[in-house]
Design a protein around this motif. Structure first.
Motif, PDB file in Angstrom:
ATOM      1  N   ALA A 151      15.975 -91.189 -42.078  1.00  0.00           N
ATOM      2  CA  ALA A 151      17.323 -91.660 -41.769  1.00  0.00           C
ATOM      3  C   ALA A 151      18.352 -90.583 -42.062  1.00  0.00           C
ATOM      4  O   ALA A 151      19.255 -90.744 -42.872  1.00  0.00           O
ATOM      5  CB  ALA A 151      17.651 -92.927 -42.555  1.00  0.00           C
ATOM      6  N   GLY A 152      18.192 -89.463 -41.414  1.00  0.00           N
ATOM      7  CA  GLY A 152      19.187 -88.417 -41.575  1.00  0.00           C
ATOM      8  C   GLY A 152      18.637 -87.260 -42.383  1.00  0.00           C
ATOM      9  O   GLY A 152      17.466 -86.923 -42.282  1.00  0.00           O
ATOM     10  N   ALA A 188      21.385 -84.479 -37.308  1.00  0.00           N
ATOM     11  CA  ALA A 188      20.410 -84.794 -36.266  1.00  0.00           C
ATOM     12  C   ALA A 188      19.251 -83.810 -36.277  1.00  0.00           C
ATOM     13  O   ALA A 188      18.089 -84.193 -36.141  1.00  0.00           O
ATOM     14  CB  ALA A 188      21.083 -84.782 -34.894  1.00  0.00           C
ATOM     15  N   ASN A 212      24.938 -89.653 -44.710  1.00  0.00           N
ATOM     16  CA  ASN A 212      24.604 -88.261 -45.002  1.00  0.00           C
ATOM     17  C   ASN A 212      25.713 -87.525 -45.754  1.00  0.00           C
ATOM     18  O   ASN A 212      25.553 -86.374 -46.115  1.00  0.00           O
ATOM     19  CB  ASN A 212      24.344 -87.502 -43.692  1.00  0.00           C
ATOM     20  CG  ASN A 212      23.102 -87.983 -42.994  1.00  0.00           C
ATOM     21  OD1 ASN A 212      22.075 -88.207 -43.626  1.00  0.00           O
ATOM     22  ND2 ASN A 212      23.193 -88.170 -41.687  1.00  0.00           N
ATOM     23  N   GLY A 262      27.142 -83.909 -37.175  1.00  0.00           N
ATOM     24  CA  GLY A 262      26.138 -84.642 -36.407  1.00  0.00           C
ATOM     25  C   GLY A 262      24.955 -83.770 -36.045  1.00  0.00           C
ATOM     26  O   GLY A 262      23.801 -84.192 -36.113  1.00  0.00           O
ATOM     27  N   ASP A 283      26.437 -93.095 -37.901  1.00  0.00           N
ATOM     28  CA  ASP A 283      25.287 -92.188 -37.969  1.00  0.00           C
ATOM     29  C   ASP A 283      25.446 -91.123 -39.040  1.00  0.00           C
ATOM     30  O   ASP A 283      24.495 -90.415 -39.368  1.00  0.00           O
ATOM     31  CB  ASP A 283      25.081 -91.480 -36.620  1.00  0.00           C
ATOM     32  CG  ASP A 283      24.687 -92.463 -35.528  1.00  0.00           C
ATOM     33  OD1 ASP A 283      24.227 -93.567 -35.888  1.00  0.00           O
ATOM     34  OD2 ASP A 283      24.860 -92.135 -34.350  1.00  0.00           O
ATOM     35  N   HIS A 298      31.839 -92.848 -39.250  1.00  0.00           N
ATOM     36  CA  HIS A 298      30.827 -92.801 -38.202  1.00  0.00           C
ATOM     37  C   HIS A 298      29.490 -93.331 -38.750  1.00  0.00           C
ATOM     38  O   HIS A 298      28.964 -92.802 -39.732  1.00  0.00           O
ATOM     39  CB  HIS A 298      30.663 -91.356 -37.726  1.00  0.00           C
ATOM     40  CG  HIS A 298      29.934 -91.241 -36.416  1.00  0.00           C
ATOM     41  ND1 HIS A 298      28.612 -91.604 -36.268  1.00  0.00           N
ATOM     42  CD2 HIS A 298      30.345 -90.803 -35.207  1.00  0.00           C
ATOM     43  CE1 HIS A 298      28.247 -91.388 -35.011  1.00  0.00           C
ATOM     44  NE2 HIS A 298      29.290 -90.912 -34.346  1.00  0.00           N
ATOM     45  N   ASP A 356      17.057 -84.525 -39.024  1.00  0.00           N
ATOM     46  CA  ASP A 356      16.354 -85.773 -38.751  1.00  0.00           C
ATOM     47  C   ASP A 356      15.158 -85.562 -37.836  1.00  0.00           C
ATOM     48  O   ASP A 356      14.173 -86.273 -37.896  1.00  0.00           O
ATOM     49  CB  ASP A 356      17.332 -86.763 -38.105  1.00  0.00           C
ATOM     50  CG  ASP A 356      16.750 -88.165 -38.044  1.00  0.00           C
ATOM     51  OD1 ASP A 356      16.059 -88.550 -39.001  1.00  0.00           O
ATOM     52  OD2 ASP A 356      16.980 -88.851 -37.048  1.00  0.00           O
TER      53      ASP A 356
END
Ligand SMILES: [Ca+2]
Ligand SMILES: [Ca+2]
Ligand SMILES: [Ca+2]
Ligand SMILES: [Ca+2]
Length: 382
Positions: free
Chosen positions: A269-270, A260, A186, A256, A182, A180, A263
């Protein structure tokens, strides 16, 4: 909430958004035909015999039972390390390392085996190997982030207390989709298996060698602890391996939310630099995770120096194994967070009900009022 150490409370606040809502408690049931036993003393050769699938303990009373109920396998629950000094030390000091799984053939009733084993002096505790269920995530993905935004001060305090927040967050779940876009940045890359040292998981890292001698071959992107033969899921559920790919989406969603949320406030960026998610799969595509699998995952997370372990699953049955393992993790200064479930009852739910675990219920933005669908009762911390 009152009386909690500020740091623990803080970590719970941060992760509160991650848990929430399960629609039902699952009745406890025997999963694999296996029994988990805690031995008073682990024979020095057990790790070796287990690796060879040799059904013997080298302990006369246990071997007598083994002759009547021949095990298919005897496997230690704790990850087997090749570092014998480390293993021996752990065995001597902590009960979490004295659990073994006795896999019985179909012809044996696990309950009868359990009765026999409980009679032995050498057996301190024994229980059926049962399965936990994942808790459903909120349908509205904004619930988590909105709640987190309203708790912005928690992030401020976290930064102060944790410095650069170089925390390894172990997510024990259905795995994480490591492709993924996104999330990929991380996810933790284990330096001990990053053969070419480029900080990225690539083909060269899968050399079939346990480069860091921790007992796991090519655990460069986490591990899949799922071996749950009685929970067929149509996917990867029979063998443990080095591929913790998510087959149902739950763990990916959890990761996520963590990324998120970080973030929103901290992240560049994470997650904050140095803060990574360790992908530990223990739940199959059907949302079930056996006790021995989640216990092994917790012990692995501790061995990898995780700062936080995130567990969005549970059930109402009591498990001595998980109690031992959770206590051990807490003794190593790991912050454990678990969802409280939402059977809408006051039955104590585990692992969230264990003393060292931060229990997180579903909440509304008004966090003084537990949402009506969560469990209520004495063990809810948040
Ligand atoms: Ca690499
Ligand atoms: Ca390894
Ligand atoms: Ca390797
Ligand atoms: Ca298992």
């Amino acid at each position: 909430m009152n009386g909690m150490a500020p740091e623990r409370r803080l970590m719970g606040l941060i992760f509160l958004c991650v848990f929430l809502m399960s629609h039902s408690g699952t009745p406890a049931e025997a999963a694999e035909r296996s029994v988990l036993i805690r031995l008073r003393e682990l024979p020095g050769s057990l790790a070796k015999t287990a690796a060879q699938d040799h059904p013997s303990f080298g302990i006369p009373s246990l071997d007598a039972v083994a002759r009547r109920y021949p095990p298919v396998r005897i496997v230690p629950v704790a990850p087997v390390t090749n570092d014998t000094n480390r293993l021996q030390k752990a065995l001597l000091t902590n009960s979490a390392f004295r659990w073994v799984k006795w896999v019985a053939p179909d012809s044996v009733e696990p309950e009868r085996l359990l009765d026999e084993l409980l009679r032995l002096d050498e057996v301190e505790a024994a229980e059926l190997n049962r399965a936990f269920r994942l808790h459903h995530l909120p349908d509205d993905p904004l619930i988590g982030s909105q709640w987190a935004l309203s708790r912005i001060r928690a992030f401020d305090a976290w930064e102060v207390e944790r410095g650069k927040a170089e925390v390894l967050i172990a997510v024990i779940d259905s795995g994480i989709d490591y492709t993924h876009p996104d999330l990929a940045g991380n996810l933790y890359v284990h330096p001990g298996e990053d053969v070419n040292g480029n900080g990225v998981v690539d083909a060269a890292d899968f050399n079939g060698v346990d480069d860091d001698h921790n007992g796991f071959i090519d655990d460069v992107r986490g591990w899949d602890f799922t071996d749950a033969p009685n929970y067929p899921s149509g996917g990867d559920y029979l063998e443990r391996d080095n591929d913790p790919m998510d087959e149902m989406g739950h763990g990916t969603a959890v990761a996520g939310l963590i990324a998120a949320v970080a973030d929103n406030r901290i992240g560049i960026a994470g997650l904050a630099p140095g803060c990574r998610i360790l992908n530990l799969r223990a739940m199959n595509a059907g949302g079930y995770g056996e006790e021995d699998d989640v216990a092994s995952a917790i012990l692995y997370a501790v061995s990898m120096k995780a700062g936080v372990i995130n567990m969005s699953w549970g059930d109402t049955f009591v498990t001595r194994l998980l109690d031992d393992v959770v206590r051990y993790a807490a003794s190593q200064n790991v912050v454990l967070v678990a969802s409280a479930g939402n059977a809408s009852s006051d039955m104590i739910h585990y692992p969230s009900g264990f003393e060292p675990v931060i229990s997180v219920g579903a909440t509304t933005a008004e966090d003084y009022y537990a949402a009506s669908f969560t469990n209520y009762g004495p063990t809810i911390d948040l």
